[in-house]
Design an enzyme around this catalytic site. Structure first.
Site, PDB file in Angstrom:
ATOM      1  N   ALA A  18     -25.418 -14.057  52.726  1.00  0.00           N
ATOM      2  CA  ALA A  18     -25.939 -15.020  53.193  1.00  0.00           C
ATOM      3  C   ALA A  18     -25.021 -16.715  52.362  1.00  0.00           C
ATOM      4  O   ALA A  18     -24.453 -17.083  52.736  1.00  0.00           O
ATOM      5  CB  ALA A  18     -27.371 -16.156  53.569  1.00  0.00           C
ATOM      6  N   ALA A  19     -25.871 -16.816  50.628  1.00  0.00           N
ATOM      7  CA  ALA A  19     -25.680 -18.311  49.904  1.00  0.00           C
ATOM      8  C   ALA A  19     -24.203 -17.647  49.805  1.00  0.00           C
ATOM      9  O   ALA A  19     -22.961 -18.902  49.543  1.00  0.00           O
ATOM     10  CB  ALA A  19     -26.411 -17.816  49.443  1.00  0.00           C
ATOM     11  N   ARG A  41     -12.010 -22.789  52.287  1.00  0.00           N
ATOM     12  CA  ARG A  41     -11.598 -24.297  53.355  1.00  0.00           C
ATOM     13  C   ARG A  41     -11.073 -25.491  52.867  1.00  0.00           C
ATOM     14  O   ARG A  41     -10.347 -25.978  53.287  1.00  0.00           O
ATOM     15  CB  ARG A  41     -13.190 -24.308  54.187  1.00  0.00           C
ATOM     16  CG  ARG A  41     -12.566 -25.086  55.938  1.00  0.00           C
ATOM     17  CD  ARG A  41     -13.513 -24.542  56.362  1.00  0.00           C
ATOM     18  NE  ARG A  41     -14.605 -23.213  57.463  1.00  0.00           N
ATOM     19  CZ  ARG A  41     -15.466 -22.815  56.196  1.00  0.00           C
ATOM     20  NH1 ARG A  41     -16.193 -23.559  55.700  1.00  0.00           N
ATOM     21  NH2 ARG A  41     -16.038 -21.836  57.567  1.00  0.00           N
ATOM     22  N   GLU A  84     -19.990  -8.054  44.623  1.00  0.00           N
ATOM     23  CA  GLU A  84     -21.313  -7.758  45.067  1.00  0.00           C
ATOM     24  C   GLU A  84     -22.083  -6.183  44.908  1.00  0.00           C
ATOM     25  O   GLU A  84     -20.694  -5.169  45.349  1.00  0.00           O
ATOM     26  CB  GLU A  84     -21.323  -7.601  46.570  1.00  0.00           C
ATOM     27  CG  GLU A  84     -22.669  -7.252  48.136  1.00  0.00           C
ATOM     28  CD  GLU A  84     -23.839  -7.922  47.774  1.00  0.00           C
ATOM     29  OE1 GLU A  84     -25.317  -6.584  47.403  1.00  0.00           O
ATOM     30  OE2 GLU A  84     -23.939  -8.957  47.182  1.00  0.00           O
ATOM     31  N   SER A 103     -22.761 -10.382  54.059  1.00  0.00           N
ATOM     32  CA  SER A 103     -23.004 -11.295  55.608  1.00  0.00           C
ATOM     33  C   SER A 103     -23.631  -9.886  56.930  1.00  0.00           C
ATOM     34  O   SER A 103     -23.099  -9.940  57.805  1.00  0.00           O
ATOM     35  CB  SER A 103     -21.522 -11.642  55.584  1.00  0.00           C
ATOM     36  OG  SER A 103     -21.642 -12.408  56.728  1.00  0.00           O
ATOM     37  N   CYS A 132     -33.252 -10.636  58.871  1.00  0.00           N
ATOM     38  CA  CYS A 132     -34.037 -11.246  59.831  1.00  0.00           C
ATOM     39  C   CYS A 132     -33.979 -10.046  61.253  1.00  0.00           C
ATOM     40  O   CYS A 132     -34.938  -9.952  61.837  1.00  0.00           O
ATOM     41  CB  CYS A 132     -33.909 -12.728  60.144  1.00  0.00           C
ATOM     42  SG  CYS A 132     -34.105 -13.391  58.903  1.00  0.00           S
ATOM     43  N   ASP A 141     -32.166 -16.969  47.907  1.00  0.00           N
ATOM     44  CA  ASP A 141     -33.777 -17.050  47.657  1.00  0.00           C
ATOM     45  C   ASP A 141     -33.753 -16.878  46.381  1.00  0.00           C
ATOM     46  O   ASP A 141     -35.035 -16.308  45.919  1.00  0.00           O
ATOM     47  CB  ASP A 141     -33.617 -15.386  47.946  1.00  0.00           C
ATOM     48  CG  ASP A 141     -33.877 -15.520  50.027  1.00  0.00           C
ATOM     49  OD1 ASP A 141     -33.753 -16.513  50.452  1.00  0.00           O
ATOM     50  OD2 ASP A 141     -34.267 -14.764  50.730  1.00  0.00           O
ATOM     51  N   ALA A 146     -33.431 -18.706  55.483  1.00  0.00           N
ATOM     52  CA  ALA A 146     -32.175 -17.573  55.270  1.00  0.00           C
ATOM     53  C   ALA A 146     -31.040 -19.453  55.947  1.00  0.00           C
ATOM     54  O   ALA A 146     -30.174 -19.568  55.045  1.00  0.00           O
ATOM     55  CB  ALA A 146     -31.887 -17.679  57.094  1.00  0.00           C
ATOM     56  N   ASN A 191     -27.747 -20.161  53.680  1.00  0.00           N
ATOM     57  CA  ASN A 191     -26.322 -21.177  53.568  1.00  0.00           C
ATOM     58  C   ASN A 191     -26.082 -22.021  53.266  1.00  0.00           C
ATOM     59  O   ASN A 191     -24.958 -22.411  53.440  1.00  0.00           O
ATOM     60  CB  ASN A 191     -26.471 -20.732  55.063  1.00  0.00           C
ATOM     61  CG  ASN A 191     -26.168 -18.762  55.957  1.00  0.00           C
ATOM     62  OD1 ASN A 191     -25.304 -19.171  55.821  1.00  0.00           O
ATOM     63  ND2 ASN A 191     -27.608 -19.043  55.557  1.00  0.00           N
TER      64      ASN A 191
END
Length: 444
Positions: A10-11, A21, A32, A38, A42, A279, A297, A301
């Protein structure tokens, strides 16, 4: 500019996407250690509940999409081993065992958290499984598909345990929960409703139990506790998670509560060229103003976005968290935001609290369900400090109102004057939250 990210969930992927962007020409590399990026962790209990659903349905965006459409150099199966902040490099090892070195101008540590797996005899037995990463969900579904499983023991009854109690029950598996402390962060009046619901669905709950070892007994497993011995075909470990902060600590980066990586409101660590989010990082609590660690969560993000913006020269601060959480177990919605009475007292407040029972809909409207609200305020300042709720409907979205009030540092009296909407299918004229606030005012 070289922006290096350790961690691709997520982060990490939020930060990578945001950075590209902001500055499409930026060199963004993500390391990773697994092959999954991604995904909706949950959603795993709900996926596991359905044997026909593919666990890969939870993947939000495939790795190749990040590479081809966004130009992110995403390296899966690549584990970061060490950071050298003096020369701005990260040592890593890929899935073939090959050592690699990556340089950076700015670094984001987004290593997440890992399930707590205590060092006890039998923890490595077949059928003893955690649930945190997508690979864990995959292992659970594979185990259920390949092994006759009539019973399961959940060690630890936090959010994951309570969600998995429902998921496994839906598959016809008898569930037993073993826990040292049941819903410790909730008022006993809320926990009581949850425990009653578990009992109604034939989930056995053993409280105040410490698991000492797990033994193989033929085709089954035995969980040996301080005064109980329980048998099952599968054991799911749900003792919570711990932040993956070792790589940061080894690099001399300061840690905060629960050994999470200490970050500023700009997501910057004690090293000005290194950021952290997700986290593995701590946060500021909007009620106490103090550092805390609550893996969330949305914060992951949001923190990834903020880190990328700051690295790209766009100053952004993350206000903080209220510890808002919601989960479902069987027909119950359970939610909280802010502090419990005991947490408020520990933080230096002088708390008062009330618990009220109300209805989810207007009195004469069919289908109304009971909602229990527990609300906490400060006697000295009159501030709203926290709210907890449980019920079969109208809880999950209702909790958002006190969460916003906590961010605004509203008083209980002011919150009791808010113009909450009314229509018979959705609420009584006096919403349960307003009733609780009015009752709490009598104690403040």
């Amino acid at each position: 500019m070289k922006f290096l990210i350790i961690g691709g969930d997520a982060a990490g992927m939020s930060a990578a996407s945001r950075a590209k962007r902001n500055q499409p020409e930026m060199n963004v590399t993500v390391l990773e250690e697994t092959m999954d990026v991604s995904y909706s962790a949950c959603g795993m209990p709900y996926n596991i509940a359905d044997p026909d659903r593919d666990i890969n349905d939870l993947v939000v965006r495939q790795a190749q999409v990040f590479r081809e459409k966004q130009g992110i150099d995403l390296k899966t199966g690549c584990r970061a081993e060490a950071i050298d902040p003096d020369v701005k490099t990260v040592q890593a090892e890929d899935h073939t065992g090959q050592k690699q070195e990556f340089s950076y101008d700015s670094l984001l540590i987004a290593t997440g958290a890992s399930p707590v797996m205590p060092d006890m005899p039998g923890i490595d037995q077949k059928g003893v499984l955690p649930l945190k990463r997508l690979s864990d969900g995959r292992s659970i579904k594979d185990y259920l598909a390949g092994n006759r499983t009539e019973s399961a023991i959940l060690v630890g009854m936090g959010y994951i345990g309570l969600e998995m109690a429902e998921a496994l029950s839906l598959r016809g598996i008898h569930v037993t929960g073993v826990t040292r402390g049941f819903m410790r962060n909730y008022d006993s009046s809320i926990a009581q409703v949850v425990q009653q619901t578990l009992s109604q669905h034939h989930v056995d709950l053993y409280r105040d139990q410490k698991v000492e070892r797990i033994e193989k007994r033929g085709s089954s497993l035995a969980v040996v506790c301080n005064d109980q011995e329980l048998g099952a075909n599968m054991v799911l470990m749900g003792l919570g998670v711990a932040p993956n902060s070792r790589i940061a600590a080894d690099a001399g980066i300061a840690l905060g509560p629960k050994q999470a990586i200490s970050v500023s409101r700009q997501m910057q660590t004690s090293n000005p060229f290194i950021y952290s989010a997700g986290d593995c990082a701590d946060a500021y609590h909007v009620v106490t103003g103090q550092k805390t660690w609550v893996p969330l969560a949305l914060l992951a993000n949001r923190g990834g976005w903020a880190a990328a913006d700051n690295i790209c020269g766009k100053p952004v601060e993350v206000q903080g968290i209220a510890g808002s959480a919601v989960f479902k177990t069987f027909e119950l919605e359970v939610a909280r935001t802010g502090l419990s009475a005991s947490e408020a007292e520990a933080a230096g407040f002088e708390p008062a609290s009330v618990t009220i029972d109300a209805r989810s809909r207007a009195h004469a409207h069919p289908g109304a369900e009971s909602i229990r609200v527990h609300m906490v305020g400060d006697k000295k300042s009159g501030r709203l400090l926290g709210t907890q709720m449980v019920g079969k409907e109208g809880v999950a979205h209702r909790i958002k109102a006190p969460a916003v009030a906590l961010h605004a540092q509203m008083g209980v009296e002011d919150f009791g004057q808010t113009d909450l909407p009314y229509a018979p299918p959705f609420s009584p004229v006096w919403d349960p939250l307003l009733t609780a606030a009015n009752q709490l005012m009598k104690k403040l």
